[in-house]
Design an enzyme around this catalytic site. Structure first.
Site, PDB file in Angstrom:
ATOM      1  N   GLU A  95     -32.018 -76.949  34.099  1.00  0.00           N
ATOM      2  CA  GLU A  95     -33.329 -77.495  33.477  1.00  0.00           C
ATOM      3  C   GLU A  95     -32.949 -78.843  32.512  1.00  0.00           C
ATOM      4  O   GLU A  95     -34.052 -79.725  33.003  1.00  0.00           O
ATOM      5  CB  GLU A  95     -33.457 -76.103  32.331  1.00  0.00           C
ATOM      6  CG  GLU A  95     -34.612 -76.649  31.397  1.00  0.00           C
ATOM      7  CD  GLU A  95     -34.792 -75.761  30.200  1.00  0.00           C
ATOM      8  OE1 GLU A  95     -34.753 -76.109  29.345  1.00  0.00           O
ATOM      9  OE2 GLU A  95     -34.711 -74.482  30.482  1.00  0.00           O
ATOM     10  N   LYS A 142     -27.372 -67.741  32.069  1.00  0.00           N
ATOM     11  CA  LYS A 142     -28.370 -68.476  31.497  1.00  0.00           C
ATOM     12  C   LYS A 142     -28.233 -69.763  30.842  1.00  0.00           C
ATOM     13  O   LYS A 142     -28.941 -70.641  30.910  1.00  0.00           O
ATOM     14  CB  LYS A 142     -28.712 -67.655  30.165  1.00  0.00           C
ATOM     15  CG  LYS A 142     -29.656 -68.334  29.014  1.00  0.00           C
ATOM     16  CD  LYS A 142     -31.069 -68.473  29.789  1.00  0.00           C
ATOM     17  CE  LYS A 142     -32.268 -68.721  28.886  1.00  0.00           C
ATOM     18  NZ  LYS A 142     -31.990 -69.900  27.941  1.00  0.00           N
ATOM     19  N   SER A 177     -35.100 -66.421  29.496  1.00  0.00           N
ATOM     20  CA  SER A 177     -35.751 -67.623  29.848  1.00  0.00           C
ATOM     21  C   SER A 177     -37.117 -67.412  30.150  1.00  0.00           C
ATOM     22  O   SER A 177     -37.567 -66.424  30.647  1.00  0.00           O
ATOM     23  CB  SER A 177     -35.157 -68.236  31.046  1.00  0.00           C
ATOM     24  OG  SER A 177     -35.692 -69.466  31.331  1.00  0.00           O
ATOM     25  N   HIS A 206     -28.514 -72.105  34.044  1.00  0.00           N
ATOM     26  CA  HIS A 206     -30.288 -72.193  34.109  1.00  0.00           C
ATOM     27  C   HIS A 206     -30.450 -73.260  33.275  1.00  0.00           C
ATOM     28  O   HIS A 206     -31.297 -74.153  33.454  1.00  0.00           O
ATOM     29  CB  HIS A 206     -30.778 -70.886  33.567  1.00  0.00           C
ATOM     30  CG  HIS A 206     -32.243 -71.219  33.360  1.00  0.00           C
ATOM     31  ND1 HIS A 206     -32.762 -71.527  32.191  1.00  0.00           N
ATOM     32  CD2 HIS A 206     -33.185 -70.777  34.348  1.00  0.00           C
ATOM     33  CE1 HIS A 206     -34.069 -71.732  32.537  1.00  0.00           C
ATOM     34  NE2 HIS A 206     -34.592 -71.118  33.568  1.00  0.00           N
ATOM     35  N   ASN A 207     -30.148 -73.268  32.079  1.00  0.00           N
ATOM     36  CA  ASN A 207     -30.267 -74.329  31.065  1.00  0.00           C
ATOM     37  C   ASN A 207     -29.894 -75.806  31.406  1.00  0.00           C
ATOM     38  O   ASN A 207     -30.655 -76.756  31.067  1.00  0.00           O
ATOM     39  CB  ASN A 207     -29.882 -73.801  29.602  1.00  0.00           C
ATOM     40  CG  ASN A 207     -30.881 -72.845  28.918  1.00  0.00           C
ATOM     41  OD1 ASN A 207     -31.525 -72.257  29.710  1.00  0.00           O
ATOM     42  ND2 ASN A 207     -30.939 -72.870  27.773  1.00  0.00           N
TER      43      ASN A 207
END
Length: 630
Positions: free
Chosen positions: A357, A350, A295, A353-354
């Site tokens: 986000e 990940k 990232s 995480h997105n």
């Protein structure tokens, strides 16, 4: 700084070549035999082969010396280092700073040399045991010792000048190019590959290497076989290609050229279940695999991203030093990279995480929209408030939003020229699907995904706006000015609580043993969702890793104070006709999470009425079910 070890069986010419190499490179030369303890020397004089136990202390001494020599500028060492485990023991410095030079020849030729040597404690009859012990390295520089010392030095220098790459990078898109430059800037020799398709992608690898030739020497390729052959064994290859079927195609193309213990690192946004499948598939073929989330976008990949590797621990042990070298650093100087867990853990983290986000971006967009079109602030005014807030929040997404708000093109704000139809790459939707499979609420992230989907229906929205005559109503800014910041902070906390709750549930379900504090730490820099809150989470999850974030005392104290601000802002926005799907989802989750009594008893009664699905009863143990004949 570099240390060169000239290795091979006794009599192959290690000392002679080592001394010449040291002279050529202006380094000090050392012979490993000089560091043997007296008892080892006596054994060899007596023709008794050394055992592993005999070598252990000797290798420990050499390992410490290698570290010292490296710190002082480098050295050349002549050392037999016959077994792989001996070489691992000597690896006391980073791999890219230690070069192995393996001199090899036939038993007969070396025996002839030994018979001619005088005044050396090594007896020729020990040569047989050395050849039996020898495990040739699958890496480093291999040189045939049948040539003259001068010719051997010439060959070594030629190979050092065109050093075998420790890592290969497959795919030179935006992220691939940035990662390649990051690796090279850290002193890692890289081979780069990109496919060559006439009139589609021509000379990508060649042109990339040429454009940076003044700074770095990239070995470039557009043929898979030559690309793989350029890598030190066991090979390490990072794939920077589009997620999905492309990854499988690339792996199939590489497999014929790979060998046992080679490592493939998928650095794209692959689905975590695909990573688990690929790891199992490659394991059967003796190939290691790491599904690795990266990232930080283009800038992060170049200057230091947050890196989330998942797979076999042994695979991370082999490449972890390089990944940590190119990663961003936290406030204490530690790499924003850590081993996440087995299987698809790296890509799951990940993905989440997105997801976080997605929601954070949606919150910022909603508040901007409300302030601009209902509270009557101009773009500079909104940017000013964001800038003030960010002194405390230290949010990367808020930081870039400030720059976006202020960016102009021909004296006009660019933001007003951008169509309000958002795109997505799938990771937000994957998070929602994973949450459904695990039975975990994901309100904010799901609402952000749906908001992007409805934004794409631009033509229908324009038509509907005309039919319903919907325009934002004006609200008085000063009445809610103080509440806006509190509301924004509250939704950020709620969103992170929701996201980390999914991580905790996935960790338990898949037995990944995720460390939420460590995941927070590697998200404090390099990644898109870095913020001041993330730094606080490192401590909160370290103190109580099992508790929902909304139950931590510090969080409870703040949310109690900010709850009414969140309600006020959302109420005012909705009354003004401004949609707030993300922030409304955050509030609804909070109200549901903190409600001792919800409406779910009616739902259970309805389910039992039409489907005899049963229900649990007040005052009875959980897990005991009842049915009513309605």
């Amino acid at each position: 700084m570099a240390v060169y070890i000239v290795m091979g069986v006794s009599g192959v010419g290690k000392s002679t070549v080592g001394k010449l190499l040291a002279l050529q490179m202006d380094l000090l030369f050392y012979d490993a035999d000089d560091f043997h303890p007296p008892e080892n020397v006596e054994k060899m004089k007596a023709g008794i082969p050394l055992q592993d136990e005999d070598r252990k202390g000797w290798l420990d001494i050499l390992a410490r010396k290698i570290s010292t020599w490296n710190q002082k500028g480098g050295a050349v060492l002549a050392c037999s280092a016959l077994k792989e485990k001996y070489r691992k023991q000597l690896q006391s410095i980073p791999r890219e700073q230690l070069t192995w030079i393996y001199l090899h020849s036939t038993f007969e030729l070396i025996k002839e040399r030994l018979l001619l040597r005088k005044d050396h404690f090594f007896k020729p009859e020990l040569l047989t045991s050395q050849f039996e012990t020898l495990e040739p390295p699958g890496y480093g520089i291999h040189i045939d010792a049948n040539n003259s010392p001068e010719q051997i030095i010439q060959q070594i220098m030629q190979k050092l000048n065109n050093k075998i790459s420790r890592i290969g990078l497959y795919g030179l898109g935006v992220m691939g190019k940035s990662l390649a430059l990051n690796l090279a800037s850290k002193g890692v020799q890289v081979s780069v590959f990109n496919r060559h398709l006439k009139a589609v992608e021509e000379n990508v690898a060649k042109d990339f290497a040429a454009s940076h030739s003044n700074d770095f020497k990239f070995n470039w390729f557009d043929e898979p076989e030559k690309f793989v052959a350029s890598l030190a064994r066991p090979r390490n290859i990072i794939l920077m290609v589009n997620a999905g079927k492309t990854v499988d195609v690339v792996i199939e193309n590489l497999l014929p050229h790979l060998e046992k213990d080679d490592l493939i690192i998928d650095g794209g946004n692959s689905h975590y279940k695909d990573s688990e499948r690929r790891e199992k598939f490659l394991k059967k073929k003796g190939i290691l695999f790491l599904g690795t989330g990266i990232s930080g976008g283009e800038e992060g990949a170049l200057k230091g991203p947050s890196i989330m590797p998942g797979g076999e621990p042994t695979a991370y042990d082999r490449i972890g030093d390089i990944l940590e070298k190119i990663a961003a650093k936290d406030k204490n100087g530690k790499a924003c990279c850590t081993y996440i867990g087995p299987g698809g853990a790296g890509h799951f983290v990940k993905m989440l995480h997105n997801g976080i986000e997605y929601a954070e971006m949606q919150f910022i967009a909603e508040i901007y929209h409300f302030m601009r079109f209902s509270l009557s602030l101009d773009q500079e005014g909104v940017a000013g408030f964001f800038e003030k807030w960010n002194k405390e929040m230290r949010s990367y997404l808020l930081e870039i939003s400030i720059e976006i708000l202020r960016k102009k093109e021909n004296a006009e704000f660019i933001l007003d020229k951008i169509l309000d139809a958002a795109k997505q790459k799938g990771t937000g939707g994957w998070s929602t699907k994973a949450a459904l499979e695990l039975g975990v609420p994901l309100d904010t992230i799901t609402s952000a995904v749906m908001a992007r989907i409805i934004s794409g229906k631009k033509e229908q929205r324009v038509k509907a706006a005309e039919i319903y005559n919907t325009k934002p109503h004006k609200k008085e800014f000063k009445k809610i000015e103080k509440s806006l910041f509190q509301a924004f902070q509250a939704e950020q906390i709620i969103n992170h609580a929701i996201g980390f709750d999914l991580l905790k549930s996935a960790s338990e379900e898949y037995r990944w043993n995720l460390n939420l504090s460590e995941i927070s730490r590697i998200w404090t820099n390099g990644c898109i969702i870095r913020s001041g809150l993330m730094e606080d989470l490192v401590k909160l999850f370290r103190e109580n890793k099992d508790e929902n974030l909304l139950l931590h005392k510090e969080i409870v104290d703040f949310i109690k104070e900010a709850r009414q601000d969140l309600i006020l802002v959302i109420t005012q926005a909705l009354q003004a006709g401004v949609p707030m799907p993300g922030m409304s989802a955050a509030l609804n989750y909070l109200l549901s999470f903190t409600a001792a009594q919800t409406s779910a008893n009616m739902i259970q009664a309805q389910r039992d009425y039409f489907g005899a699905h049963t229900y649990e009863r007040v005052g009875k143990p959980r897990g005991e079910f009842f049915h009513t004949k309605w």
